[in-house]
Design a protein around this motif. Structure first.
Motif, PDB file in Angstrom:
ATOM      1  N   VAL A   1       0.982  -1.313   0.080  1.00  0.00           N
ATOM      2  CA  VAL A   1      -0.470  -0.013   0.234  1.00  0.00           C
ATOM      3  C   VAL A   1       1.174   1.501   0.127  1.00  0.00           C
ATOM      4  CG1 VAL A   1      -1.259  -1.085   1.337  1.00  0.00           C
ATOM      5  CG2 VAL A   1      -0.898  -0.064   2.438  1.00  0.00           C
ATOM      6  N   ASP A   2      -0.101   2.287  -0.665  1.00  0.00           N
ATOM      7  CA  ASP A   2       1.291   4.076   0.272  1.00  0.00           C
ATOM      8  C   ASP A   2      -0.425   4.619   0.719  1.00  0.00           C
ATOM      9  OD1 ASP A   2      -0.961   5.376  -2.375  1.00  0.00           O
ATOM     10  OD2 ASP A   2       0.514   4.319  -3.627  1.00  0.00           O
ATOM     11  N   VAL A   3       0.562   6.278   0.793  1.00  0.00           N
ATOM     12  CA  VAL A   3      -0.394   6.396   1.828  1.00  0.00           C
ATOM     13  C   VAL A   3       0.638   8.278   1.738  1.00  0.00           C
ATOM     14  CG1 VAL A   3       1.537   5.591   4.039  1.00  0.00           C
ATOM     15  CG2 VAL A   3      -1.359   7.431   4.633  1.00  0.00           C
ATOM     16  N   TYR A   4      -0.331   9.172   2.044  1.00  0.00           N
ATOM     17  CA  TYR A   4       0.448  10.301   2.139  1.00  0.00           C
ATOM     18  C   TYR A   4      -0.105  11.066   3.457  1.00  0.00           C
ATOM     19  CZ  TYR A   4      -4.332  11.364   0.895  1.00  0.00           C
ATOM     20  OH  TYR A   4      -5.610  11.549   0.368  1.00  0.00           O
ATOM     21  N   PRO A   5       0.683  11.937   4.084  1.00  0.00           N
ATOM     22  CA  PRO A   5       0.917  12.143   5.113  1.00  0.00           C
ATOM     23  C   PRO A   5       0.245  13.531   5.840  1.00  0.00           C
ATOM     24  CG  PRO A   5       3.081  13.122   4.309  1.00  0.00           C
ATOM     25  CD  PRO A   5       2.681  12.175   3.047  1.00  0.00           C
ATOM     26  N   TYR A   6      -0.807  13.363   5.324  1.00  0.00           N
ATOM     27  CA  TYR A   6      -1.608  14.342   5.814  1.00  0.00           C
ATOM     28  C   TYR A   6      -3.499  13.966   5.597  1.00  0.00           C
ATOM     29  CZ  TYR A   6       1.281  17.742   3.817  1.00  0.00           C
ATOM     30  OH  TYR A   6       2.931  18.159   2.996  1.00  0.00           O
ATOM     31  N   ASN A   7      -3.931  14.270   6.983  1.00  0.00           N
ATOM     32  CA  ASN A   7      -4.986  13.648   7.183  1.00  0.00           C
ATOM     33  C   ASN A   7      -6.358  14.183   6.332  1.00  0.00           C
ATOM     34  OD1 ASN A   7      -5.901  16.633   7.331  1.00  0.00           O
ATOM     35  ND2 ASN A   7      -6.323  16.004   9.715  1.00  0.00           N
ATOM     36  N   ALA A   8      -5.953  15.034   4.550  1.00  0.00           N
ATOM     37  CA  ALA A   8      -6.931  15.646   4.041  1.00  0.00           C
ATOM     38  C   ALA A   8      -6.453  15.120   3.174  1.00  0.00           C
ATOM     39  CB  ALA A   8      -6.663  17.486   3.837  1.00  0.00           C
ATOM     40  N   GLY A   9      -7.458  14.885   2.024  1.00  0.00           N
ATOM     41  CA  GLY A   9      -7.001  13.835   0.860  1.00  0.00           C
ATOM     42  C   GLY A   9      -6.907  15.379  -0.546  1.00  0.00           C
ATOM     43  N   SER A  10      -6.985  15.455  -1.443  1.00  0.00           N
ATOM     44  CA  SER A  10      -7.726  16.666  -2.894  1.00  0.00           C
ATOM     45  C   SER A  10      -7.911  15.059  -3.883  1.00  0.00           C
ATOM     46  CB  SER A  10      -6.478  16.971  -3.057  1.00  0.00           C
ATOM     47  OG  SER A  10      -7.127  18.338  -4.388  1.00  0.00           O
ATOM     48  N   THR A  11      -9.187  15.683  -4.757  1.00  0.00           N
ATOM     49  CA  THR A  11      -9.314  15.248  -5.699  1.00  0.00           C
ATOM     50  C   THR A  11     -10.682  16.071  -6.658  1.00  0.00           C
ATOM     51  OG1 THR A  11     -10.735  13.484  -6.565  1.00  0.00           O
ATOM     52  CG2 THR A  11     -11.265  14.511  -4.237  1.00  0.00           C
ATOM     53  N   THR A  12     -11.421  15.664  -7.126  1.00  0.00           N
ATOM     54  CA  THR A  12     -12.364  16.072  -8.188  1.00  0.00           C
ATOM     55  C   THR A  12     -13.299  16.898  -7.183  1.00  0.00           C
ATOM     56  OG1 THR A  12     -12.839  14.537  -9.777  1.00  0.00           O
ATOM     57  CG2 THR A  12     -11.218  16.250 -10.363  1.00  0.00           C
ATOM     58  N   LEU A  13     -14.031  17.638  -7.918  1.00  0.00           N
ATOM     59  CA  LEU A  13     -15.696  17.719  -7.084  1.00  0.00           C
ATOM     60  C   LEU A  13     -16.352  17.221  -7.238  1.00  0.00           C
ATOM     61  CD1 LEU A  13     -17.206  19.958  -4.856  1.00  0.00           C
ATOM     62  CD2 LEU A  13     -18.176  21.432  -7.038  1.00  0.00           C
ATOM     63  N   THR A  14     -16.773  17.170  -8.397  1.00  0.00           N
ATOM     64  CA  THR A  14     -17.791  16.134  -9.295  1.00  0.00           C
ATOM     65  C   THR A  14     -17.722  14.118  -8.793  1.00  0.00           C
ATOM     66  OG1 THR A  14     -15.876  14.866 -11.390  1.00  0.00           O
ATOM     67  CG2 THR A  14     -17.695  16.553 -11.735  1.00  0.00           C
ATOM     68  N   THR A  15     -16.127  13.819  -7.824  1.00  0.00           N
ATOM     69  CA  THR A  15     -16.542  13.026  -7.469  1.00  0.00           C
ATOM     70  C   THR A  15     -17.462  12.547  -6.345  1.00  0.00           C
ATOM     71  OG1 THR A  15     -14.651  13.432  -6.099  1.00  0.00           O
ATOM     72  CG2 THR A  15     -14.032  12.214  -7.546  1.00  0.00           C
ATOM     73  N   VAL A  16     -17.979  14.264  -5.986  1.00  0.00           N
ATOM     74  CA  VAL A  16     -18.792  13.596  -4.693  1.00  0.00           C
ATOM     75  C   VAL A  16     -20.722  13.281  -5.058  1.00  0.00           C
ATOM     76  CG1 VAL A  16     -17.760  14.906  -2.978  1.00  0.00           C
ATOM     77  CG2 VAL A  16     -19.909  15.686  -4.132  1.00  0.00           C
ATOM     78  N   LEU A  17     -20.274  13.338  -6.551  1.00  0.00           N
ATOM     79  CA  LEU A  17     -21.939  13.153  -7.169  1.00  0.00           C
ATOM     80  C   LEU A  17     -22.122  11.491  -7.284  1.00  0.00           C
ATOM     81  CD1 LEU A  17     -21.092  15.532  -9.946  1.00  0.00           C
ATOM     82  CD2 LEU A  17     -23.082  15.940  -8.034  1.00  0.00           C
ATOM     83  N   PRO A  18     -23.870  11.491  -7.399  1.00  0.00           N
ATOM     84  CA  PRO A  18     -23.887   9.795  -7.404  1.00  0.00           C
ATOM     85  C   PRO A  18     -23.084   9.702  -8.969  1.00  0.00           C
ATOM     86  CG  PRO A  18     -25.740  11.252  -6.905  1.00  0.00           C
ATOM     87  CD  PRO A  18     -24.445  12.203  -6.755  1.00  0.00           C
ATOM     88  N   PRO A  19     -22.841   8.169  -8.752  1.00  0.00           N
ATOM     89  CA  PRO A  19     -21.840   7.490 -10.239  1.00  0.00           C
ATOM     90  C   PRO A  19     -22.668   8.029 -11.101  1.00  0.00           C
ATOM     91  CG  PRO A  19     -21.710   5.639  -8.539  1.00  0.00           C
ATOM     92  CD  PRO A  19     -23.017   7.044  -7.846  1.00  0.00           C
ATOM     93  N   TRP A  20     -24.208   7.617 -10.791  1.00  0.00           N
ATOM     94  CA  TRP A  20     -24.758   7.640 -12.885  1.00  0.00           C
ATOM     95  C   TRP A  20     -25.072   9.238 -13.193  1.00  0.00           C
ATOM     96  CZ3 TRP A  20     -28.921  11.835 -12.336  1.00  0.00           C
ATOM     97  CH2 TRP A  20     -29.251  12.490 -11.745  1.00  0.00           C
ATOM     98  N   VAL A  21     -24.776   9.955 -12.105  1.00  0.00           N
ATOM     99  CA  VAL A  21     -25.106  11.461 -13.160  1.00  0.00           C
ATOM    100  C   VAL A  21     -23.843  11.722 -13.907  1.00  0.00           C
ATOM    101  CG1 VAL A  21     -24.857  14.174 -12.297  1.00  0.00           C
ATOM    102  CG2 VAL A  21     -26.014  12.121 -10.352  1.00  0.00           C
ATOM    103  N   LEU A  22     -21.832  11.140 -14.122  1.00  0.00           N
ATOM    104  CA  LEU A  22     -21.487  10.835 -14.107  1.00  0.00           C
ATOM    105  C   LEU A  22     -21.227  10.689 -15.817  1.00  0.00           C
ATOM    106  CD1 LEU A  22     -18.777  10.433 -11.675  1.00  0.00           C
ATOM    107  CD2 LEU A  22     -20.021  12.813 -12.675  1.00  0.00           C
ATOM    108  N   GLU A  23     -22.248   9.449 -16.220  1.00  0.00           N
ATOM    109  CA  GLU A  23     -22.347   8.942 -17.323  1.00  0.00           C
ATOM    110  C   GLU A  23     -22.508   9.467 -18.549  1.00  0.00           C
ATOM    111  OE1 GLU A  23     -25.904   6.007 -17.176  1.00  0.00           O
ATOM    112  OE2 GLU A  23     -25.284   5.653 -14.993  1.00  0.00           O
ATOM    113  N   GLY A  24     -21.470   9.214 -19.914  1.00  0.00           N
ATOM    114  CA  GLY A  24     -21.952  10.138 -21.097  1.00  0.00           C
ATOM    115  C   GLY A  24     -20.662  11.373 -20.447  1.00  0.00           C
TER     116      GLY A  24
END
Length: 534
Positions: free
Chosen positions: A279-302
C-alpha cells in the motif's frame, strides 16, 4: 579521477540499515565509491555531517502533463525527489482516440491540468517518447491507465464491455506494457472506472502476468465501503495472478475511522496466502480530488457535458439532492459521512469565482444563500465541471498507523498545481515525513523513513539500479539536515518550498543547490525492462 565527492556525510543508504559516517564518490552518473574516499575528484563538497540519502521516489502522483510544461520539476526537486511515477488512479493522457479527445481531456483536467497545446500522441508509447524528448530534470515512470483505456474504447457508457471491447482494451494495454509501462492503474471511484465489474477487470488484468506488470488501485470506496473495496481488488489480483498495490489507503469519514487497521489485516491475510500486496499513504489527514467525485455515479454517465445537463434538469436536481442527503448502499456518500464543511474549493477556472478558493462548500452556500447541493451544482455549471477540492476526511491516528505499517511506502498523490490553492502535499510531502513523523512524533526512525521513500518504491515499481547508496547504482541523491528539515507549505499558503535541503543530484549532476535550480535536466523516462513469456 572522480567527478564529485560528497564528504563527511551521515549516509542513510536506503536499505533501512543504521546510518554511518562516510563519503560518496560519483563518476559518469553512477555511485563509484562509498566510505572513506581519498581519490582525486573534479569537485569535493564537504556536506558537514548532513544526511546523504538516495533521491526520493514519488511513487504516486499526477504530474503527467506538468512534467512536460515544467520539465525543471522544481516543486519536487526542492523536496529531494528524483523520480516520479505517473498514470495513477486510472487517470492519464494516453491512450486516446482523436474522436474522443475532448472526453478524455475534460476527464483528466481537474487532476492533471490542461495544456495550451494539442497532444501529439495517441498511444502510451508515444506519450512516453514525448516525455523523454521533453528532457526532464527528474526520472519518470508510468502506468497504463484504465480510465483512459475505457474512454478510448467505450467513452463514458455505464454498461459491461463486450468481448470485442475487452479485446481492444487488452490490445491497448499490451501496447503500453511493451513500451515499458510498469503496470495497470485503475480508479474505481471515478467514472468510467466505477462502471466496471471486478470480473471485467480480472479479465483485462490477464494481460499483466506476461509482462510482470503491477496492478495499482484507487479502490471503489474509502468510506463505508472501505473493507469490501479492499477485498474486491485483492480478488481481482488473485484471479489474475498478479502483484497488487493499493493507493493512498485511508478510512474516510468519522464513522469509519479506525477501519484502516481492518484493511491492513486484509492485506496481511492476502500476503499470508502468498499474494504480493503493498500500500501507499500520504502524510496528511486531508485528500484532494475533483468535486464531481461527490456525485452519485449515474450523474457522471456520458462525460462532463451529460453531467452538466443533469444539473439543468429540475427533476434530476431534486433526485441528486435526495441521494446526497442519505447514506447509500452501493456507493460511498462522503458528503453524508463527512459534511460540506470538510470540502474546500482549491482550484477554480474562472476569474469571477477565484475569491471562493480556500472556502468550504457550506460557507460558499451561506454566502450565496443556497442549499449546499444547489451551490455545488451551480458552481460546477459555472466552471464547466472543472473544480478541484481538498477534502478533510481522515483521522491523524489512522494516517500514523498506515505510515508505520511495514509494507507501506509514502507518496505525495500531488495533483496539478498550476492554479488555485493546491493541497500542501504538492510542496511538502517529503520534508513533512522527516519533520513530523520522524523528528516530532517518532512514528518512524530516520532509516525507516528513507527506506519508504527510496529502495522500497524502487523495488515495488521495478525502477532499476537506484534507491540505494551502493557502488554501481544511479547517483540520484539528496542532502539535507535532519535538524532543520521542515515543510512550510500550509493549507492556507501551500506554495512554499521546504527548509533543510542543501542539494539534490540526478544522474550525478547537482540539479538543486541551496534552494536554486541549476538548470540541469538529466532525468529520463524509465521503462520497465522485461522479457515477454511468448
Amino acid at each position: 579521477m572522480l567527478d564529485l565527492v560528497l564528504k563527511n556525510g551521515k549516509i542513510v543508504d536506503g536499505s533501512g540499515n543504521p546510518w554511518y559516517r562516510g563519503d560518496v564518490g560519483i563518476k559518469d552518473g553512477v555511485i563509484a565509491a562509498v566510505g572513506h574516499i581519498d581519490q582525486e575528484a573534479h569537485r569535493v563538497i564537504d556536506v558537514g555531517k548532513q544526511i546523504i540519502s538516495p533521491g526520493f521516489i514519488d511513487g504516486h502522483c499526477h504530474s503527467d502533463l506538468m512534467i512536460i510544461d515544467h520539465p525543471h520539476s522544481e516543486v519536487k526537486m526542492q523536496q529531494g525527489v528524483t523520480t516520479e511515477v505517473v498514470g495513477n488512479c486510472g487517470l492519464a493522457p494516453a491512450p486516446f482516440i482523436r474522436s474522443k479527445a475532448e472526453l478524455l481531456q475534460t476527464y483528466v483536467q481537474p487532476v492533471l491540468g490542461s495544456t495550451s497545446w494539442e497532444w501529439p500522441w495517441e498511444t502510451v508509447g508515444q506519450y512516453m517518447d514525448f516525455v523523454a524528448r521533453s528532457n526532464p530534470s527528474e526520472h519518470i515512470a508510468t502506468y497504463v491507465a484504465h480510465g483512459a483505456l475505457r474512454i478510448a474504447v467505450m467513452g463514458f457508457e455505464n454498461r459491461p464491455a463486450t468481448a470485442a471491447e475487452i479485446a481492444r482494451m487488452k490490445e491497448l494495454l499490451e501496447e503500453g506494457m511493451r513500451a515499458g509501462a510498469i503496470g495497470l492503474s485503475i480508479g474505481l471511484l471515478y467514472a468510467p472506472g466505477s462502471y466496471t465489474s471486478r470480473e471485467e477487470l480480472a479479465e483485462l488484468c490477464s494481460v499483466l502476468p506476461k509482462y510482470d506488470g503491477l496492478l495499482s488501485t484507487h479502490i471503489r470506496g474509502e468510506g463505508n465501503n472501505l473493507l469490501p473495496s479492499v477485498q474486491e481488488v485483492i480478488w481481482i489480483a488473485e484471479q489474475a495472478g498478479i502483484s497488487l498495490h493499493i493507493s493512498h489507503l485511508k478510512a474516510a469519514g468519522r464513522a469509519n475511522w479506525g477501519k484502516v487497521m481492518d484493511a491492513l489485516e486484509l492485506v496481511e491475510a492476502a500476503r499470508s496466502r502468498g499474494m504480493d500486496v503493498t500500500v501507499d499513504v500520504y502524510p496528511y489527514n486531508a485528500g484532494s480530488t475533483t468535486l464531481t467525485t461527490v456525485l452519485p455515479p449515474w450523474v457522471l454517465e456520458g462525460g462532463i457535458e451529460s453531467t452538466l445537463a443533469a444539473f439543468r434538469d429540475p427533476a434530476l436536481r431534486v433526485r441528486i439532492k435526495d441521494e446526497l442527503s442519505r447514506e447509500q448502499d452501493d456507493w460511498d456518500n462522503l458528503v453524508c459521512s463527512t459534511g460540506w464543511q470538510s470540502i474546500i474549493i482549491s482550484a477554480l477556472q474562472s476569474q469571477a469565482n477565484k475569491h471562493l478558493e480556500g472556502k468550504h462548500i457550506a460557507e460558499i452556500a451561506e454566502l450565496r444563500d443556497q442549499h449546499p447541493v444547489d451551490c455545488m451544482m451551480d458552481l460546477l455549471l459555472e466552471e464547466n465541471g472543472q473544480i478541484a477540492i481538498v477534502y478533510f476526511h481522515m483521522s491523524d491516528e489512522d494516517v500514523k498507523q498506515v505510515i508505520a505499517y511495514e509494507k507501506s511506502l509514502i507518496a505525495s498523490d500531488s495533483l496539478n498545481c498550476e492554479i488555485g490553492k493546491p493541497h500542501p502535499r504538492t510542496y511538502g510531502t517529503f520534508p513533512r515525513v522527516f519533520a513530523k513523523y520522524v523528528r516530532q512524533d517518532g512514528v518512524l526512525s530516520l532509516e525507516q523513513a528513507v527506506r519508504k521513500l527510496t529502495s522500497f518504491p524502487v523495488q515495488r515499481f521495478k525502477l532499476g539500479k537506484r534507491g540505494l547508496i551502493v557502488p554501481g547504482y544511479a547517483a540520484d541523491l539528496t542532502v539535507f539536515s535532519m535538524d532543520t528539515i521542515q515543510d512550510t507549505a500550509t493549507f492556507a499558503e501551500p506554495r512554499q518550498y521546504p527548509d533543510g535541503f542543501s542539494m539534490t543530484l540526478v544522474g550525478g549532476h547537482i540539479t538543486m543547490e541551496h534552494g536554486r535550480h541549476t538548470h540541469k535536466r538529466e532525468g529520463s523516462l524509465i521503462r520497465a525492462h522485461r522479457c515477454c513469456s511468448h
